[in-house]
Design an enzyme around this catalytic site. Structure first.
Site, PDB file in Angstrom:
ATOM      1  N   LYS A   1     -44.110   0.244  -2.809  1.00 27.87           N
ATOM      2  CA  LYS A   1     -45.461   0.813  -2.954  1.00 27.87           C
ATOM      3  C   LYS A   1     -46.125   0.215  -4.181  1.00 27.87           C
ATOM      4  O   LYS A   1     -45.546   0.213  -5.268  1.00 27.87           O
ATOM      5  CB  LYS A   1     -45.342   2.327  -3.069  1.00 27.87           C
ATOM      6  CG  LYS A   1     -46.564   3.065  -3.578  1.00 27.87           C
ATOM      7  CD  LYS A   1     -46.463   4.537  -3.206  1.00 27.87           C
ATOM      8  CE  LYS A   1     -46.997   5.452  -4.272  1.00 27.87           C
ATOM      9  NZ  LYS A   1     -46.814   6.866  -3.912  1.00 27.87           N
TER      10      LYS A   1
ATOM     11  N   GLU B   1     -52.595   4.550   0.854  1.00 31.65           N
ATOM     12  CA  GLU B   1     -52.479   5.949   0.424  1.00 31.65           C
ATOM     13  C   GLU B   1     -53.708   6.360  -0.385  1.00 31.65           C
ATOM     14  O   GLU B   1     -54.110   5.645  -1.308  1.00 31.65           O
ATOM     15  CB  GLU B   1     -51.193   6.084  -0.409  1.00 31.65           C
ATOM     16  CG  GLU B   1     -50.910   7.494  -0.891  1.00 31.65           C
ATOM     17  CD  GLU B   1     -49.595   7.577  -1.682  1.00 31.65           C
ATOM     18  OE1 GLU B   1     -48.797   6.617  -1.663  1.00 31.65           O
ATOM     19  OE2 GLU B   1     -49.377   8.611  -2.338  1.00 31.65           O
TER      20      GLU B   1
ATOM     21  N   GLY C   1     -43.089  11.109  -4.804  1.00 27.34           N
ATOM     22  CA  GLY C   1     -42.447  11.414  -6.080  1.00 27.34           C
ATOM     23  C   GLY C   1     -43.454  11.717  -7.164  1.00 27.34           C
ATOM     24  O   GLY C   1     -44.628  11.335  -7.066  1.00 27.34           O
TER      25      GLY C   1
HETATM   26  O1  LIG Z   1     -41.915   9.276  -8.543  1.00 30.17           O
HETATM   27  C1  LIG Z   1     -42.276   8.086  -8.471  1.00 30.17           C
HETATM   28  O2  LIG Z   1     -41.500   7.161  -8.218  1.00 30.17           O
HETATM   29  C2  LIG Z   1     -43.707   7.697  -8.710  1.00 30.17           C
HETATM   30  C3  LIG Z   1     -44.560   8.173  -7.629  1.00 30.17           C
HETATM   31  C4  LIG Z   1     -45.987   7.760  -7.748  1.00 30.17           C
HETATM   32  O3  LIG Z   1     -46.300   6.687  -7.300  1.00 30.17           O
HETATM   33  C5  LIG Z   1     -46.950   8.650  -8.281  1.00 30.17           C
HETATM   34  C6  LIG Z   1     -46.632   9.741  -9.010  1.00 30.17           C
HETATM   35  C7  LIG Z   1     -47.615  10.461  -9.674  1.00 30.17           C
HETATM   36  C8  LIG Z   1     -48.920  10.074  -9.641  1.00 30.17           C
HETATM   37  C9  LIG Z   1     -49.321   8.820  -9.050  1.00 30.17           C
HETATM   38  O4  LIG Z   1     -49.477   7.818  -9.997  1.00 30.17           O
HETATM   39  C10 LIG Z   1     -48.364   8.339  -7.984  1.00 30.17           C
HETATM   40  C11 LIG Z   1     -48.839   8.833  -6.638  1.00 30.17           C
HETATM   41  O5  LIG Z   1     -50.032   9.109  -6.510  1.00 30.17           O
HETATM   42  O6  LIG Z   1     -48.098   8.937  -5.672  1.00 30.17           O
HETATM   43 MG   LIG Z   2     -50.130   8.768  -4.351  1.00 28.15          MG
END
Ligand SMILES: O=C(O)CCC(=O)C1=CC=C[C@@H](O)[C@@H]1C(=O)O
Ligand SMILES: [Mg+2]
Length: 371
Positions: free
Chosen positions: A164, A216, A293
């Protein structure tokens, strides 16, 4: 029968990330959050984790609002009401509007305690049956395209099942095109964290040629309707993250055609019970889901793993191994992903032991309340 609960501890922790996580809002190096701990009379402990950040850039909640709402409202509701099943917590918390991450932090501890009292894994208590889950990785914004390509290369070699990448205006099509050139067969998705508007539709349509798994949250964090227009114009599946706070939001998004995929984050939707309801609804409507996450420590990570054992989690989630985030995690053993696969623990509750020494060493303050 009422779930016996004697007292609850709120522990504020501060942990440093091994890899700083950069988004369009800034760089996160240290994470502060709460570990909630519910005790019963027989010395069993159920654990939960709050996922809000210190500033309200992802959603309106923060570490401070989580604390305020848990301490001044939610713990009182837990004390005053009988909880016969963890699903009751959702109902008991209903008088308090939103504040989903605060609610989830307490509800998660009740689920863990319940599963430990029943001597079953949390995954089983939720109705999940997978023994292993596929996981991907979420890469923060990198200083240069070369850095990004190198980071992707490393994680592809480690076997993560999807990559991602964060995008924003000025860091999107050209970057993704370069990534696709180097990784023609890797499952790749882009997370925009609400960086675009409908006026960018023509520009976003260019992404269709790159064969992304999904884009997303391209549009506003509080939008559902505009996403329906965008999804109608794009071949790339739209996935909603920030827009989905409940089963009701999910129903509206599916009815309107706002997305083809939903990212379920336990904290964003107010806990495991609501996450499961959203999962079940998506299953009935053939909408694929995956578990998002929030840079969790071990307790939150373990809950994500348990939730992902439900059948409609057909796409790899964000839940990578502990070592990608922390020098030392607060659970034993730490979460490890081998070739993009995490083995689901079969021990009661969250399935991992708490490393009390580590927990203590990251604790900034703690408070205990009777239940
Ligand atoms: O837990 C992870 O590996 C990171 C997940 C992640 O991409 C994100 C976590 C929190 C805020 C955002 O920047 C992003 C998301 O939007 O999914
Ligand atoms: Mg996100």
């Amino acid at each position: 029968m009422t779930i016996p609960m004697k007292q609850i501890k709120l522990r504020r922790l501060k942990m440093s990330l091994t890899n700083p996580f950069t988004t369009s809002f800034g760089t996160l190096q240290e994470k502060e959050f709460f570990i909630t701990e519910v005790f019963d009379d027989e010395g069993r402990r159920g654990f939960g984790e709050s996922v809000a950040f210190t500033s309200p850039w992802y959603s309106e909640e923060t570490v401070e609002t989580n604390h305020h709402v848990m301490k001044d409202f939610l713990i009182g509701l837990l004390r005053e009401n009988n909880i016969n099943h963890p699903n009751d917590v959702l109902e008991v918390f209903k008088p308090i509007k939103r504040n989903h991450m605060a609610k989830a932090a307490l509800e998660g501890a009740v689920w863990d305690l319940y599963a430990k009292q029943k001597r079953i894994p949390l995954a089983e208590a939720l109705g999940g049956s997978r023994q292993e889950i596929d996981v991907g990785i979420s890469i923060g914004i990198q200083p240069t395209v070369d850095d990004l390509l190198q980071t992707i290369d490393q994680h592809v070699r480690e076997g993560y099942k999807r990559i991602k990448i964060k995008i924003k205006p000025g860091w999107d099509y050209d970057v993704l095109k370069e990534v696709r050139k180097h990784f023609p067969d890797t499952p790749i998705m882009a997370d925009a964290n609400s960086a675009y508007t409908l006026q960018d539709t023509e520009h976003l349509k260019k992404l269709d040629e790159l064969g992304l798994m999904m884009i997303e949250q391209p549009l506003a964090h509080d939008d559902i309707a505009d996403h329906a227009q965008l999804q109608a114009a794009l071949a790339t599946p739209v996935c909603l993250d920030e827009s989905i706070h409940s089963l009701n939001d999910t129903r509206k998004a599916i009815e309107l055609g706002s997305c083809k995929i939903i990212n379920i984050k336990i904290g964003r939707v107010g806990g495991l019970s609501e996450a499961k309801r959203i999962h079940d609804y998506c299953r009935e409507h053939s909408i694929d889901v995956w578990c998002g996450g929030m840079l969790e420590a071990g307790v939150g990570r373990a809950q994500n793993i348990a939730l992902t054992t439900l059948p409609q989690f057909v796409l790899p989630g964000d839940t990578a191994g502990s070592a990608l985030y922390w020098k030392k995690d607060i659970i034993k053993p730490e979460v490890t992903a081998a070739n993009g696969i995490i083995a689901v623990p079969d021990k009661p509750g969250i399935g991992y032991e708490i490393d009390d020494e580590a927990l203590e060493s990251f604790t900034v303050s703690e408070e205990t309340f009777p239940l």
